[in-house]
Design a protein around this motif. Structure first.
Motif, PDB file in Angstrom:
ATOM      1  N   ARG A 267       0.709  -1.282   0.090  1.00 13.95           N
ATOM      2  CA  ARG A 267      -0.060  -0.011   0.073  1.00 13.95           C
ATOM      3  C   ARG A 267       0.710   1.268   0.073  1.00 13.95           C
ATOM      4  O   ARG A 267       1.858   1.018   0.459  1.00 13.95           O
ATOM      5  CB  ARG A 267      -0.768   0.044   1.224  1.00 13.95           C
ATOM      6  CG  ARG A 267      -1.861  -0.914   0.929  1.00 13.95           C
ATOM      7  CD  ARG A 267      -2.736  -0.828   2.576  1.00 13.95           C
ATOM      8  NE  ARG A 267      -3.960  -1.823   2.363  1.00 13.95           N
ATOM      9  CZ  ARG A 267      -5.274  -1.397   2.153  1.00 13.95           C
ATOM     10  NH1 ARG A 267      -5.539  -0.225   1.723  1.00 13.95           N
ATOM     11  NH2 ARG A 267      -6.312  -2.366   1.934  1.00 13.95           N
ATOM     12  N   ASP A 289      -2.757   5.221   2.697  1.00 11.38           N
ATOM     13  CA  ASP A 289      -3.597   4.058   3.122  1.00 11.38           C
ATOM     14  C   ASP A 289      -3.054   3.537   4.505  1.00 11.38           C
ATOM     15  O   ASP A 289      -3.020   2.644   4.977  1.00 11.38           O
ATOM     16  CB  ASP A 289      -2.807   2.885   2.185  1.00 11.38           C
ATOM     17  CG  ASP A 289      -3.770   2.821   1.002  1.00 11.38           C
ATOM     18  OD1 ASP A 289      -4.424   3.830   0.644  1.00 11.38           O
ATOM     19  OD2 ASP A 289      -3.918   1.797   0.400  1.00 11.38           O
ATOM     20  N   GLN A 316      -9.227   0.633  -0.882  1.00 13.66           N
ATOM     21  CA  GLN A 316      -8.442   1.418  -0.899  1.00 13.66           C
ATOM     22  C   GLN A 316      -8.521   2.412   0.169  1.00 13.66           C
ATOM     23  O   GLN A 316      -9.363   2.992   0.407  1.00 13.66           O
ATOM     24  CB  GLN A 316      -8.328   2.028  -2.380  1.00 13.66           C
ATOM     25  CG  GLN A 316      -8.262   1.059  -3.373  1.00 13.66           C
ATOM     26  CD  GLN A 316      -8.250   1.857  -4.879  1.00 13.66           C
ATOM     27  OE1 GLN A 316      -7.138   2.657  -5.005  1.00 13.66           O
ATOM     28  NE2 GLN A 316      -8.918   1.694  -5.561  1.00 13.66           N
TER      29      GLN A 316
END
Length: 466
Positions: A267, A289, A316
């Motif tokens: 991420r 993230d 996300q």
């Protein structure tokens, strides 16, 4: 949750919009999608502004959408970014169109239905930059007493030897004659300061700066989140910067941006935005993230990490901006998800999440608010359908939403948010929203400043936004 609106009130008059495209990398510029914010087709069929809603919002109307005069010596027009208000003046940041360097444009709002542009500043200070974000506060320190503006400065091209990034400081005690006081520079290896916030702590003034990818591009020499003492605006001094490696869930080999998170995904982690509560004690830092990271900054030289928001494995993160409600006990988190088809994640544009943060070490998700745009993924990848920035006034949440304009959401019960209104200008590309007791301001990337008022007589009779 999706919400239908009651029949719309069609507003009289058309807006002046710019048809010239401009380019800027997506916020997640190291990700797998590179799109250009603001350059898009497929606008809705709205040919005049509309406003619709319930509660008190059906009495709001578009009081002003002034034509943006061309203020540059070369006769070219800039695009527009965030908007702020202080003591009856609107401060409108500018974006990247036609090479940036549009600075901050100042409007006198004594008559909100007839804004008058009175100044432009921070436009010619540093070549090859753009000035998106401006925060203005009244400060009182041993070195400066008055109204201070801090302005984000971002490089269009890091390889330009004449540009540099960071933030400018201006005396706007008289907004019609701004005076430059100082500049804070971040590493040349990053674009500069994207968003920032200004607050007072006793007789000290501090800026919290978001410098996306500073950690990544400088290989850890500088960090994305920095706290800077601006008590003497002519001599800003860095007090502290945040190293994500200090968190247990971040491996020591983290070198900016790429995070092998516990859910098995890689991420992005970078600082997009910062804000502070009214006391100046707690900071809320949007770390994409990694979520919204909460710090106790009572001692700005030694902040304490308290907690952060988290995401489901199929979400996300994209923690973009934050706002507070209910006396600081509720956190609003907007997520700028612009790629709704990213492999391994839900198919959705960015939406808003609301948390109980009475215990700041353990934020608890109360609800998720989705507009009617976020599931519309048929037209391909675009910024147009994601939420952008949140602002709160009382029990009403205002969301800037690009193609969706400005949404109004009743958060009297934060666990059950309800859409109660929407304002959509012509060819809507709304970047920012700001709520003052006297008006609601919106900024459209293509067409600039919008002023919304209550329809209860003359603008001077306006008593507040409920």
């Amino acid at each position: 949750m999706k919400n239908r609106l009651i029949p719309s009130l069609i507003l009289a008059g058309a807006l002046t919009v710019s048809s010239i495209p401009f380019n800027v990398l997506a916020h997640d510029e190291l990700g797998d999608v590179n799109i250009e914010k603001g350059e898009r087709t497929g606008y809705s069929e709205i040919s005049v502004p509309v406003m619709e809603g319930s509660k008190n919002l059906q009495f709001l109307y578009e009081a002003a959408a002034p034509e943006m005069k061309t203020v540059r010596a070369d006769g070219k027009q800039n695009s527009f970014a965030d908007v702020y208000s202080h003591k009856g003046y609107a401060y409108l940041g500018t974006h990247t169109q036609n090479g940036g360097n549009g600075g901050v444009r100042v409007f006198d709002l004594k008559d909100p239905a007839n804004p008058k542009e009175v100044a432009v500043f921070a436009n010619n200070d540093i070549p090859g930059t753009w000035q998106e974000k401006v925060i203005v506060k009244s400060i009182n320190t041993p070195s400066f007493k008055g109204d201070l503006a801090v302005v984000s400065v971002q490089q269009l091209n890091r390889n330009n030897p004449d540009s540099k990034g960071g933030f400018l400081l201006y005396d706007v005690t008289n907004p019609e004659t701004p005076k430059k006081l100082g500049f804070y520079e971040v590493t040349k290896k990053t674009s500069g300061t994207h968003e920032l916030y200004l607050t007072m702590q006793g007789n000290r003034a501090i800026v919290l700066a978001a410098n996306p990818y500073a950690d990544y591009y400088s290989h850890g020499e500088e960090k994305d989140f920095q706290i800077v003492d601006v008590s003497d605006p002519s001599n800003p001094e860095k007090l502290w910067e945040f190293d994500p490696r200090t968190l247990e869930e971040i491996p020591e080999d983290f070198n900016g941006y790429h995070w092998n998170s516990p859910d098995g995904k890689t991420r992005p982690v970078f600082n997009h935005s910062t804000m502070v509560d009214e006391t100046g004690k707690y900071a809320y830092v949007s770390m994409w993230d990694l979520g919204t990271v909460i710090f106790d900054i009572s001692n700005p030289k030694q902040p304490k990490y308290l907690g952060r928001t988290d995401f489901a494995s199929n979400q996300q993160g994209s923690a973009h901006s934050a706002a507070l409600a209910k006396g600081g006990n509720v956190l609003i988190e907007t997520r700028e998800v612009y790629n709704p088809t990213k492999q391994g994640y839900e198919q959705s544009y960015g939406y808003t999440r609301i948390f109980d943060i009475k215990d700041k070490t353990n934020p608890k998700l109360l609800s998720e608010f989705k507009t009617d745009l976020v599931d519309d993924i048929e037209n391909g990848v675009t910024f147009a359908n994601t939420v952008h920035d949140p602002k709160v006034h009382g029990n009403t949440l205002y969301l800037s939403h690009y193609a969706g304009g400005v949404y109004s959401v009743d958060i009297t019960d934060p666990a059950n948010p309800k859409q109660v209104g929407q304002y959509v200008p012509e060819k809507s590309d709304v970047w920012g929203v700001y709520v003052d007791r006297n008006y609601i301001l919106a900024s459209d990337i293509g067409s600039g400043l919008k002023v919304l008022l209550k329809n209860n007589g003359s603008s001077s009779e306006f008593q507040g936004v409920e």
